[in-house]
Design an enzyme around this catalytic site. Structure first.
Site, mmCIF file in Angstrom:
data_model
loop_
_atom_site.group_PDB
_atom_site.id
_atom_site.type_symbol
_atom_site.label_atom_id
_atom_site.label_comp_id
_atom_site.label_asym_id
_atom_site.label_seq_id
_atom_site.Cartn_x
_atom_site.Cartn_y
_atom_site.Cartn_z
ATOM 1 N N GLU A 5 0.800 -1.219 0.000
ATOM 2 C CA GLU A 5 0.000 0.000 0.000
ATOM 3 C C GLU A 5 0.837 1.276 0.000
ATOM 4 O O GLU A 5 0.446 2.275 -0.601
ATOM 5 C CB GLU A 5 -0.941 0.010 1.228
ATOM 6 C CG GLU A 5 -2.045 -1.026 1.205
ATOM 7 C CD GLU A 5 -3.099 -0.757 0.142
ATOM 8 O OE1 GLU A 5 -3.217 0.405 -0.317
ATOM 9 O OE2 GLU A 5 -3.811 -1.711 -0.246
ATOM 10 N N SER A 7 -48.678 -28.423 40.502
ATOM 11 C CA SER A 7 -48.238 -28.886 41.828
ATOM 12 C C SER A 7 -46.801 -28.518 42.155
ATOM 13 O O SER A 7 -46.385 -28.633 43.315
ATOM 14 C CB SER A 7 -48.417 -30.399 41.931
ATOM 15 O OG SER A 7 -49.793 -30.730 41.935
#
Length: 688
Positions: free
Chosen positions: A94, A364
């Site tokens: 780059e 229950s």
């Protein structure tokens, strides 16, 4: 003539001197203005930039549960956590003069202009890494003179304010690598399934070549293009003497192993739990949505990925494929409140509705809270109540009737004790207890232990007729397991922002809400639910190889099993979403084996643990036929625990040989009572 030439020469010299002085003055002015300009730019803060960063949710062991981002998948890491090979490869391809220039490579710029003129088009770029970073951080991509001037100024500011290492670090965290991966860390994970610090030279060179054209050089889309680009990068590194030719050749020959593009849904370990975490971040901790999905948060949670996997496997195993039966499972550590596993339904892709927080009738299983209240208010395990069909009058003037029934309309038509009532889930015993205590007592006790849903003091509350959530049930039972100490459910341990600042940090919040004695007595009684041929969950006893306590619950629409070991409290619910009855008996039986198999597999790596016996409680052996203290002659003896001073005092005389008597005054209590603090081995032997 000679005079004229001398005069002209003098004039020329004067003009030259003036030009020199003017040039000198201009150079001075330029130098001064440049100096002041540089000092000015150096003094000015960089404009604000918003770098979207992926937020990450972690399990307790550091595994990633999920990553959150709206558009840019990015995790910012410091330069030391990026492979040096990737740094060198990026500079080589780059901006090879990156460490030598002050933001602009004028030689490269001039060359690019010549190439563009030759081709009469924009062919070659000349932007440095600093220019690209300035553009990407602060500017749009508009090709205008105004934008270019701003870019030049910002480039100078970057060079003045940051070191070269910081600039390359910012660049590598910002650049786009394709497939929604922004920055080196996200790219390394996307392509190679590893951290940026662990990239090889071959991987680094391939990755450095992608930003030139992510759609063209992605190895997922075109491996040949990616390899060609990789070769160019490696050759550039050789030319700049970053690596040797031999290293480049070896890198070219290295096999590239891609991680594979996995759909985001498949990366999530626990999607229902993930949604719960994001809910807490936004609603409980009030962090904005934008910060959650783009702020680079690190969210550390309590999830146990091994338990979570077991939970998902067990739910998938037991839910029938031919019916849309749903399930919810949540597991909580009683000691810390940490939520270890959460499954909110059978298939997240089909339904994101989290049933762990849906309210259904617990049936229950709610009796556990009733009997906790009873044990706090004078009941013992041997307290007896007659179970037979009963009509209950209630209301201000006793004008309302409630007529409960036992399962299958089966009644002993006799007195049964609390232990039997719990094991067989006798409804008449429960409602009578509720009315004797006063329904307000059950409302208060359930709320104290962990039920946050508003409850009404009705006779039917004893049978779990008011809907509550599996999460509430798991927390309530964990309070029992924790001997009366309630610990708030905990899902998030810490939240950090992208700079590492701690935004949220949580610790277990414990509150003593009850005494230890009734909590342990109830725990021991709840173990009877799993006893062979006695308890309502006896059919799953073969699954279990450790002490467990719990309670089943079944309605026409819901099936539950909620229970615990010393290490884990687990609530399981199964049923249909749309209010459809469970017309199949098999559907109503799924919750118990699902619960049992999860409990065993989730704790497979941990040894069985006994429930600790607190002070104020001791055990005695009784004859279950007459509920008196057993003697050495009783053929059947049952270990029952009592709060000190509430145990039976009379001995069984039925099996004493003729001519012998039991004298309580002379009887050695040690012969009748278990050790107060027996060894672990002996207690384990007693349990088996």
């Amino acid at each position: 003539m000679e005079v004229i030439r001398n005069v002209q020469l003098i004039r020329i010299l004067r003009w030259m001197r003036k030009l020199f002085l003017i040039g000198l003055l201009f150079s001075f002015i330029l130098a001064v203005s440049s100096t002041f300009g540089i000092l000015y730019l150096r003094s000015q803060p960089m404009p604000p930039s918003i770098i979207e960063q992926t937020s990450t949710i972690y399990a307790e062991n550091g595994d990633v549960i999920d990553t959150l981002f709206s558009g840019e998948n990015r995790t910012i890491v410091p330069l030391e956590r990026i492979s040096p090979g990737l740094v060198q490869a990026t500079v080589a391809i780059e901006d090879r003069k990156f460490y030598d220039h002050m933001g602009f490579d004028f030689k490269r710029l001039a060359k690019a202009i010549l190439v563009d003129i030759q081709h009469m088009a924009k062919v070659q770029g000349a932007s440095t890494i600093s220019q690209q970073l300035a553009r990407n951080l602060y500017l749009t991509l508009d090709k205008t003179w105004e934008r270019k001037i701003k870019e030049a100024i910002l480039t100078i500011q970057l060079e003045l304010n940051y070191s070269k290492d910081k600039i390359i670090e910012m660049y590598l965290n910002q650049i786009y690598y394709g497939h929604a991966a922004y920055g080196a860390e996200a790219a390394a994970k996307t392509y190679f399934g590893k951290h940026a610090a662990d990239l090889t030279l071959a991987e680094s060179a391939m990755l450095a070549g992608i930003p030139k054209g992510p759609a063209f050089y992605s190895p997922y889309l075109n491996m040949e293009n990616a390899k060609n680009r990789q070769k160019i990068v490696l050759n550039a590194m050789v030319q700049q003497q970053m690596i040797s030719r031999e290293e480049a050749d070896l890198a070219m020959q290295e096999e590239i192993k891609l991680a594979g593009l996995v759909p985001s849904e498949e990366k999530v370990i626990a999607p229902y739990y993930r949604d719960y975490i994001t809910y807490l971040v936004k609603e409980k901790y009030q962090l904005p949505e934008e910060q959650l999905v783009n702020g680079g948060l690190k969210i550390y949670t309590t999830l146990d990925p091994v338990m979570q996997k077991k939970a998902e496997e067990v739910v998938a195993k037991y839910l029938p494929k031919d019916r849309p039966l749903q399930a919810a499972l949540v597991a909580v550590d009683p000691a810390t409140g940490a939520i270890k596993a959460m499954v909110g339904g059978r298939d997240y892709e089909e339904s994101q509705y989290n049933r762990v927080f849906a309210k259904r009738q617990p049936g229950s299983s709610f009796k556990a809270f009733l009997y906790f209240a009873a044990l706090e208010n004078g009941y013992t395990p041997l307290t007896e109540i007659k179970s037979e069909p009963t009509i209950f009058n209630y209301g201000r003037n006793k004008e309302q009737l409630y007529i409960p029934k036992n399962f299958g309309d089966q009644y002993p038509y006799d007195f049964i004790n609390l232990r039997e009532a719990i094991a067989k889930s006798d409804n008449i015993f429960a409602v009578k207890t509720n009315m004797l205590l006063g329904p307000e007592k059950l409302v208060e006790t359930a709320g104290r232990l962990g039920i946050e849903t508003p409850l009404k003091p009705l006779p039917s509350l004893a049978l779990g007729t008011i809907p509550v959530s599996p999460m509430e049930m798991a927390v309530g039972f964990s309070t029992i397991a924790n001997l009366g100490e309630r610990v708030e459910p905990l899902a998030i341990l810490k939240i950090e922002d992208q700079q590492g600042n701690v935004l949220v940090e949580e610790k277990p919040v414990r509150t003593k809400v009850a005494e230890k004695a009734p909590a342990f007595l109830l725990t021991h009684l709840l173990q009877s639910v799993f006893e062979d041929n006695v308890g309502t969950a006896h059919r799953v006893s073969s699954f279990l190889h450790r002490p467990v306590a719990g309670k089943t619950g079944t309605t026409d629409y819901d099936s539950w099993l909620v229970g615990f070991t010393p290490q884990l409290s687990v609530a399981v619910w199964t049923g249909f979403d749309e209010g459809r009855k469970m017309d199949s008996f098999d559907d109503a039986r799924i919750a118990a084996p699902l619960w049992a198999e999860f409990m065993e597999t989730a704790l497979a790596g941990q040894p069985p643990a006994l429930f600790p016996i607190p002070d104020g409680v001791h055990g005695v052996y009784i004859n279950p036929d007459n509920m008196r203290l057993a003697t050495e002659y009783c053929p059947v003896q049952q270990l029952v625990y009592f709060a000190d001073g509430t145990e039976p005092v009379e001995y069984c005389q039925e099996h004493v040989p003729a001519g012998e008597t039991i004298d309580p005054e002379k009887k050695d209590a040690a012969d009748q009572e278990p050790e107060k603090n027996p060894s672990i081995l002996r207690r384990m032997f007693q349990w088996w």
